[in-house]
Design a protein around this motif. Structure first.
Motif, PDB file in Angstrom:
ATOM      1  N   UNK A  62       0.842  -1.181   0.000  1.00 13.75           N
ATOM      2  CA  UNK A  62       0.000   0.000   0.000  1.00 13.75           C
ATOM      3  C   UNK A  62       0.883   1.239   0.000  1.00 13.75           C
ATOM      4  N   UNK A  63       0.556   2.185  -0.843  1.00 14.55           N
ATOM      5  CA  UNK A  63       1.265   3.463  -0.884  1.00 14.55           C
ATOM      6  C   UNK A  63       0.403   4.484  -0.152  1.00 14.55           C
ATOM      7  N   UNK A  64       0.929   5.078   0.904  1.00 10.24           N
ATOM      8  CA  UNK A  64       0.163   6.075   1.650  1.00 10.24           C
ATOM      9  C   UNK A  64       0.900   7.409   1.615  1.00 10.24           C
ATOM     10  N   UNK A  65       0.161   8.447   1.940  1.00  7.99           N
ATOM     11  CA  UNK A  65       0.737   9.787   1.971  1.00  7.99           C
ATOM     12  C   UNK A  65       0.764  10.269   3.417  1.00  7.99           C
ATOM     13  N   UNK A  66       1.524  11.304   3.680  1.00  7.59           N
ATOM     14  CA  UNK A  66       1.761  11.747   5.045  1.00  7.59           C
ATOM     15  C   UNK A  66       0.626  12.540   5.668  1.00  7.59           C
ATOM     16  N   UNK A  67       0.826  12.848   6.919  1.00 10.95           N
ATOM     17  CA  UNK A  67      -0.102  13.676   7.687  1.00 10.95           C
ATOM     18  C   UNK A  67       0.451  15.097   7.682  1.00 10.95           C
ATOM     19  N   UNK A  68      -0.394  16.099   7.443  1.00  7.83           N
ATOM     20  CA  UNK A  68       0.106  17.481   7.423  1.00  7.83           C
ATOM     21  C   UNK A  68       0.698  17.881   8.779  1.00  7.83           C
ATOM     22  N   UNK A 104      -9.212  13.750  11.968  1.00  8.20           N
ATOM     23  CA  UNK A 104      -9.155  13.217  10.609  1.00  8.20           C
ATOM     24  C   UNK A 104     -10.579  13.037  10.112  1.00  8.20           C
ATOM     25  N   UNK A 105     -10.865  13.574   8.927  1.00 11.84           N
ATOM     26  CA  UNK A 105     -12.224  13.545   8.396  1.00 11.84           C
ATOM     27  C   UNK A 105     -12.424  12.515   7.291  1.00 11.84           C
ATOM     28  N   UNK A 106     -11.370  12.200   6.526  1.00 11.12           N
ATOM     29  CA  UNK A 106     -11.548  11.261   5.410  1.00 11.12           C
ATOM     30  C   UNK A 106     -10.223  10.606   5.041  1.00 11.12           C
ATOM     31  N   UNK A 107     -10.333   9.365   4.601  1.00 14.25           N
ATOM     32  CA  UNK A 107      -9.235   8.658   3.955  1.00 14.25           C
ATOM     33  C   UNK A 107      -9.825   8.081   2.676  1.00 14.25           C
ATOM     34  N   UNK A 108      -9.081   8.169   1.588  1.00 13.05           N
ATOM     35  CA  UNK A 108      -9.588   7.720   0.298  1.00 13.05           C
ATOM     36  C   UNK A 108      -8.509   6.917  -0.406  1.00 13.05           C
ATOM     37  N   UNK A 109      -8.866   5.740  -0.900  1.00 15.32           N
ATOM     38  CA  UNK A 109      -7.929   4.888  -1.634  1.00 15.32           C
ATOM     39  C   UNK A 109      -8.548   4.457  -2.955  1.00 15.32           C
ATOM     40  N   UNK A 138     -13.040   5.964   3.949  1.00 14.90           N
ATOM     41  CA  UNK A 138     -13.410   5.946   5.360  1.00 14.90           C
ATOM     42  C   UNK A 138     -13.734   7.394   5.694  1.00 14.90           C
ATOM     43  N   UNK A 139     -14.947   7.637   6.138  1.00 16.97           N
ATOM     44  CA  UNK A 139     -15.415   9.001   6.379  1.00 16.97           C
ATOM     45  C   UNK A 139     -15.790   9.188   7.834  1.00 16.97           C
ATOM     46  N   UNK A 140     -15.402  10.288   8.396  1.00 15.01           N
ATOM     47  CA  UNK A 140     -15.725  10.614   9.780  1.00 15.01           C
ATOM     48  C   UNK A 140     -16.990  11.480   9.785  1.00 15.01           C
ATOM     49  N   UNK A 141     -18.111  10.838   9.486  1.00 12.79           N
ATOM     50  CA  UNK A 141     -19.392  11.528   9.447  1.00 12.79           C
ATOM     51  C   UNK A 141     -19.960  11.574  10.861  1.00 12.79           C
ATOM     52  N   UNK A 142     -20.433  12.725  11.259  1.00  9.20           N
ATOM     53  CA  UNK A 142     -21.021  12.891  12.588  1.00  9.20           C
ATOM     54  C   UNK A 142     -20.232  13.830  13.474  1.00  9.20           C
ATOM     55  N   UNK A 143     -19.119  14.324  12.975  1.00 11.86           N
ATOM     56  CA  UNK A 143     -18.262  15.214  13.753  1.00 11.86           C
ATOM     57  C   UNK A 143     -18.998  16.477  14.199  1.00 11.86           C
ATOM     58  N   UNK A 144     -19.907  16.945  13.368  1.00 10.60           N
ATOM     59  CA  UNK A 144     -20.602  18.208  13.660  1.00 10.60           C
ATOM     60  C   UNK A 144     -21.950  17.995  14.345  1.00 10.60           C
ATOM     61  N   UNK A 145     -22.226  16.774  14.747  1.00 11.13           N
ATOM     62  CA  UNK A 145     -23.535  16.380  15.285  1.00 11.13           C
ATOM     63  C   UNK A 145     -24.051  17.329  16.362  1.00 11.13           C
ATOM     64  N   UNK A 146     -23.259  17.712  17.311  1.00  9.74           N
ATOM     65  CA  UNK A 146     -23.725  18.524  18.446  1.00  9.74           C
ATOM     66  C   UNK A 146     -23.184  19.950  18.429  1.00  9.74           C
TER      67      UNK A 146
END
Length: 104
Positions: free
Chosen positions: A1-7, A18-23, A32-40
């Motif tokens: 797997x080739x991955x990229x770094x974290x800013x 982290x909000x999203x990872x896309x491959x 992989x999506x972090x849906x629900x972060x803004x829920x409250x």
């Protein structure tokens, strides 16, 4: 797997999320999506994701231009917008998978 770094800013900020990872794998897009972060927070989740996706499109545009892959930002962003709209109107593949609720 080739991955990229974290800013660096994310590494330095203890409140970074982290909000999203896309491959691209097995001839398809996998997310992989972090849906629900803004829920409250009083911020509508769909609005927040719309803003994030627009910001990401501008970052992609900047990267394409700075790497000499596109001649100018306006035409690159226009093409990204056009292709996004085409894909939204007539998807080339079906979005499948599952979503699990996470605790916030």
């Amino acid at each position: 797997m080739k991955s990229i770094g974290i800013p660096p800013a994310a590494l330095e900020d203890e409140k970074a999320v982290e909000m999203a990872r896309v491959w691209v794998a097995q001839q398809g897009l996998h997310c992989v999506l972090n849906v629900g972060t803004y829920r409250n927070t009083g911020i509508r989740e769909a609005k927040a994701w719309g803003i994030m996706l627009a910001d990401m499109a501008r970052h992609v545009t900047d990267a394409l231009v700075s790497n000499g892959m596109e001649p100018d930002a306006a035409s690159a962003l226009s093409e990204i917008r056009e292709q996004m709209q085409k894909e939204l109107d007539r998807p080339t593949s079906k979005a499948t998978g599952e979503f699990k609720r996470t605790r916030q």
